[in-house]
Design a protein around this motif. Structure first.
Motif, PDB file in Angstrom:
ATOM      1  N   GLU A  29       0.850  -1.208   0.000  1.00  0.00           N
ATOM      2  CA  GLU A  29       0.000   0.000   0.000  1.00  0.00           C
ATOM      3  C   GLU A  29       0.879   1.250   0.000  1.00  0.00           C
ATOM      4  OE1 GLU A  29      -2.522  -0.178   3.439  1.00  0.00           O
ATOM      5  OE2 GLU A  29      -3.465  -2.041   2.808  1.00  0.00           O
ATOM      6  N   ASN A  30       1.896   1.221   0.841  1.00  0.00           N
ATOM      7  CA  ASN A  30       2.782   2.385   0.949  1.00  0.00           C
ATOM      8  C   ASN A  30       3.525   2.644  -0.365  1.00  0.00           C
ATOM      9  OD1 ASN A  30       4.414   4.383   2.568  1.00  0.00           O
ATOM     10  ND2 ASN A  30       6.026   2.984   1.931  1.00  0.00           N
ATOM     11  N   PHE A  31       3.920   1.570  -1.043  1.00  0.00           N
ATOM     12  CA  PHE A  31       4.689   1.723  -2.298  1.00  0.00           C
ATOM     13  C   PHE A  31       3.803   2.214  -3.436  1.00  0.00           C
ATOM     14  CE2 PHE A  31       7.629   0.277  -5.698  1.00  0.00           C
ATOM     15  CZ  PHE A  31       8.800   0.807  -5.187  1.00  0.00           C
ATOM     16  N   TYR A  50       1.159   9.962  -1.650  1.00  0.00           N
ATOM     17  CA  TYR A  50       0.547  10.935  -0.727  1.00  0.00           C
ATOM     18  C   TYR A  50       1.530  11.227   0.405  1.00  0.00           C
ATOM     19  CZ  TYR A  50      -3.660  12.797   1.803  1.00  0.00           C
ATOM     20  OH  TYR A  50      -4.598  13.566   2.437  1.00  0.00           O
ATOM     21  N   HIS A  51       2.327  10.173   0.742  1.00  0.00           N
ATOM     22  CA  HIS A  51       3.282  10.335   1.846  1.00  0.00           C
ATOM     23  C   HIS A  51       4.618  10.915   1.391  1.00  0.00           C
ATOM     24  CE1 HIS A  51       4.713   6.392   0.277  1.00  0.00           C
ATOM     25  NE2 HIS A  51       5.864   6.749   0.771  1.00  0.00           N
ATOM     26  N   CYS A  52       4.810  11.107   0.069  1.00  0.00           N
ATOM     27  CA  CYS A  52       6.138  11.503  -0.412  1.00  0.00           C
ATOM     28  C   CYS A  52       6.572  12.843   0.178  1.00  0.00           C
ATOM     29  CB  CYS A  52       6.176  11.559  -1.942  1.00  0.00           C
ATOM     30  SG  CYS A  52       6.105   9.911  -2.688  1.00  0.00           S
ATOM     31  N   ALA A 103       7.297  12.497   3.954  1.00  0.00           N
ATOM     32  CA  ALA A 103       8.270  11.485   4.410  1.00  0.00           C
ATOM     33  C   ALA A 103       9.573  11.439   3.617  1.00  0.00           C
ATOM     34  CB  ALA A 103       7.624  10.095   4.372  1.00  0.00           C
ATOM     35  N   HIS A 104       9.560  11.913   2.365  1.00  0.00           N
ATOM     36  CA  HIS A 104      10.721  11.656   1.486  1.00  0.00           C
ATOM     37  C   HIS A 104      11.311  12.945   0.911  1.00  0.00           C
ATOM     38  CE1 HIS A 104       9.859   7.426   1.724  1.00  0.00           C
ATOM     39  NE2 HIS A 104       8.797   7.444   0.945  1.00  0.00           N
ATOM     40  N   ALA A 105      12.002  13.705   1.727  1.00  0.00           N
ATOM     41  CA  ALA A 105      12.606  14.958   1.245  1.00  0.00           C
ATOM     42  C   ALA A 105      13.578  14.683   0.086  1.00  0.00           C
ATOM     43  CB  ALA A 105      13.337  15.645   2.390  1.00  0.00           C
ATOM     44  N   VAL A 145      17.844   5.653   0.783  1.00  0.00           N
ATOM     45  CA  VAL A 145      17.302   6.568   1.799  1.00  0.00           C
ATOM     46  C   VAL A 145      15.773   6.496   1.812  1.00  0.00           C
ATOM     47  CG1 VAL A 145      17.345   8.628   0.288  1.00  0.00           C
ATOM     48  CG2 VAL A 145      17.483   8.925   2.722  1.00  0.00           C
ATOM     49  N   THR A 146      15.167   6.306   0.638  1.00  0.00           N
ATOM     50  CA  THR A 146      13.701   6.280   0.545  1.00  0.00           C
ATOM     51  C   THR A 146      13.118   5.024   1.188  1.00  0.00           C
ATOM     52  OG1 THR A 146      13.831   7.617  -1.459  1.00  0.00           O
ATOM     53  CG2 THR A 146      11.774   6.439  -1.084  1.00  0.00           C
ATOM     54  N   ILE A 147      13.731   3.887   0.918  1.00  0.00           N
ATOM     55  CA  ILE A 147      13.202   2.628   1.489  1.00  0.00           C
ATOM     56  C   ILE A 147      13.398   2.594   3.007  1.00  0.00           C
ATOM     57  CG2 ILE A 147      13.447   0.092   1.485  1.00  0.00           C
ATOM     58  CD1 ILE A 147      12.245   0.767  -1.108  1.00  0.00           C
ATOM     59  N   GLN A 159      13.217   5.188   4.911  1.00  0.00           N
ATOM     60  CA  GLN A 159      12.123   6.026   5.426  1.00  0.00           C
ATOM     61  C   GLN A 159      10.800   5.265   5.360  1.00  0.00           C
ATOM     62  OE1 GLN A 159      12.928   9.045   2.582  1.00  0.00           O
ATOM     63  NE2 GLN A 159      14.270  10.236   3.935  1.00  0.00           N
ATOM     64  N   ASP A 160      10.611   4.507   4.280  1.00  0.00           N
ATOM     65  CA  ASP A 160       9.374   3.718   4.144  1.00  0.00           C
ATOM     66  C   ASP A 160       9.240   2.690   5.259  1.00  0.00           C
ATOM     67  OD1 ASP A 160       8.154   4.910   1.950  1.00  0.00           O
ATOM     68  OD2 ASP A 160       9.322   3.753   0.512  1.00  0.00           O
ATOM     69  N   LYS A 161      10.367   2.097   5.650  1.00  0.00           N
ATOM     70  CA  LYS A 161      10.338   1.108   6.738  1.00  0.00           C
ATOM     71  C   LYS A 161       9.825   1.775   8.028  1.00  0.00           C
ATOM     72  CE  LYS A 161      13.618  -1.498   9.597  1.00  0.00           C
ATOM     73  NZ  LYS A 161      12.847  -2.670  10.011  1.00  0.00           N
TER      74      LYS A 161
HETATM   75 FE   FE2 Z   1       7.637   5.870   0.258  1.00  0.00          FE
END
Ligand code: FE2
Ligand code: FES
Length: 413
Positions: free
Chosen positions: A198-200, A204-206, A209-211, A368-370, A372-374
């Protein structure tokens, strides 16, 4: 609550469109078992890149749910896959994650199998014992453009060509068959595989969460297509479309592939293949500064087209390929509340580390993105465990999550 299959059916029927799932879907063992049997176990799953096992006897273990699969090169031109289960009394044959074997000998009573899975006659068995009836259980395997896929099904697996034949031209253009793994990293994740997927499938979270990821892409692009086609609102897509159209014209003029595959929730795999510009700022590659990650272009690229090829084989396996490198992500369910995430970074097999590419630079965006996703998906599950959790409504930027949930519900019904 201990779920019966009636409870599960009630939960499936009660699923409210446009809302996240009820808690048991994210942690219940019975539902996880059903996920594995009816859905994950009946699909082709991306396991690795064939270059991991170049020599005869090289093997690696692919662990998924309760299964451990030995993927082994049995001849120079053939890779086979077997369930890691001895036909004597069931011991696992291999315990190391990878290695090289001349034959597979069980550590318990030393029954020994050839690399094609056939059993050599063991000592002290009754006279009527027929070793030919005790070969290792084979797992369906398919090598495709350098990637290794497995299907755990006891029956006939889905027709691979029918599912992925249309991907071949673009995969071939990228030269994945002649790629090597420049780096790999594991990100074990303490939550259900559906939370990872779902997150991948939403961006919406970028922004929150993902500067780093947002610094590489543009805001309009992430709003429209941040998690691929079908992930953004119609208005956002309409606004960004002229940039995509202009890029398509350029890529076509170079003779580069621009085809698009986009399958919905009624399909077997929700497969997607799309080519897009990295951004609208002349980035050649999906790197920190937009400069190439590798001096060697992959496959048939002779010049950068500043594009990125986004491939989803199914919700568990992805390739995001610039012209000079690719990141490959696989999400592998292990238990109801654990998912293995592994990312591989591919470059052309002739590229030399330190000379043609720098591993840190290659990995930067997605590592760095993964990570943050964790953090955010594990926090998501921590909240879902609360007595106050209830399914919440999706935004217009989470349209592809809704597609995924419909696909999931169709798959386990
Ligand atoms: Fe993400
Ligand atoms: S369980 Fe493998 S030889 Fe006995």
């Amino acid at each position: 609550m201990i779920l019966s299959s009636k409870n599960i059916h009630d939960l499936i029927d009660a699923r409210q469109e446009g809302f996240s799932l009820e808690r048991p879907f994210y942690e219940d063992d019975k539902i996880f078992k059903r996920d594995m049997e009816k859905l994950v176990g009946e699909r082709w799953v991306l396991a690795d890149h064939a270059s991991r096992i170049p020599n005869v006897g090289d093997y690696f273990l692919f662990e998924i749910g309760k299964e451990s699969i030995i993927v082994i090169r049995s001849t120079t031109s053939k890779i086979e896959a077997f369930f890691n289960v001895c036909r004597h009394r069931g011991s696992q044959l291999c315990s190391e994650a990878q290695g090289n074997k001349k034959r597979l000998t069980c550590p318990y009573h030393a029954w020994t199998y050839q690399l094609d899975g056939t059993l050599r006659p063991p000592p002290q068995m009754p006279q009527e014992f027929d070793p030919s009836l005790f070969s290792l259980h084979a797992c369906h395997i398919k090598e495709f453009n350098g990637f290794v896929f497995l299907c755990l099904s006891k029956g006939t697996p889905p027709d691979f060509e029918e599912e992925y034949g249309g991907f071949s031209e673009t995969l071939n253009f990228h030269g994945f068959k002649n790629a090597k793994v420049a780096a790999r990293r594991q990100y074990p994740n303490a939550c259900n595989w559906k939370l990872v997927v779902e997150n991948f499938l939403e961006c919406y979270h970028c922004a929150p969460a993902h500067a780093e990821y947002c610094s590489v892409h543009s805001r309009d692009q992430l709003l429209a297509l941040g998690a691929g086609p079908g992930s953004g609102s119609e208005a956002a897509v309409a606004k960004y479309q002229p940039i995509v159209d202009a890029w398509n014209t350029k890529a076509k003029s170079l003779g580069h592939p621009t085809s698009m595959i986009d399958r919905d929730e009624t399909s077997l795999d929700m497969a997607q293949l799309v080519r897009l510009p990295v951004n609208d700022r002349d980035y050649q590659s999906e790197t920190k500064d937009g400069h190439p990650a590798s001096k060697i272009l992959m496959g048939q690229f002779k010049t950068f087209d500043n594009g990125i090829t986004s491939i989803s084989f199914n919700p568990l396996g992805y390739v995001l390929a610039s012209n000079d490198f690719a990141m490959v992500a696989r999400f592998t369910p292990r238990t109801a509340t654990e998912t293995d995430i592994e990312v591989l970074w591919l470059v052309d097999e002739t590229a030399v580390e330190g000379e043609d590419y720098d591993v840190e630079n290659l990995m930067w965006v997605w590592d760095v993105t993964i990570k943050q996703d964790k953090i955010i998906t594990e926090a998501n599950y921590a909240g879902i465990k609360s007595s106050r959790y209830q399914p919440g409504p999706y935004s217009t930027q989470e349209a592809r999550v809704e597609t995924f949930i419909k696909w999931y519900i169709n798959g386990i019904r």
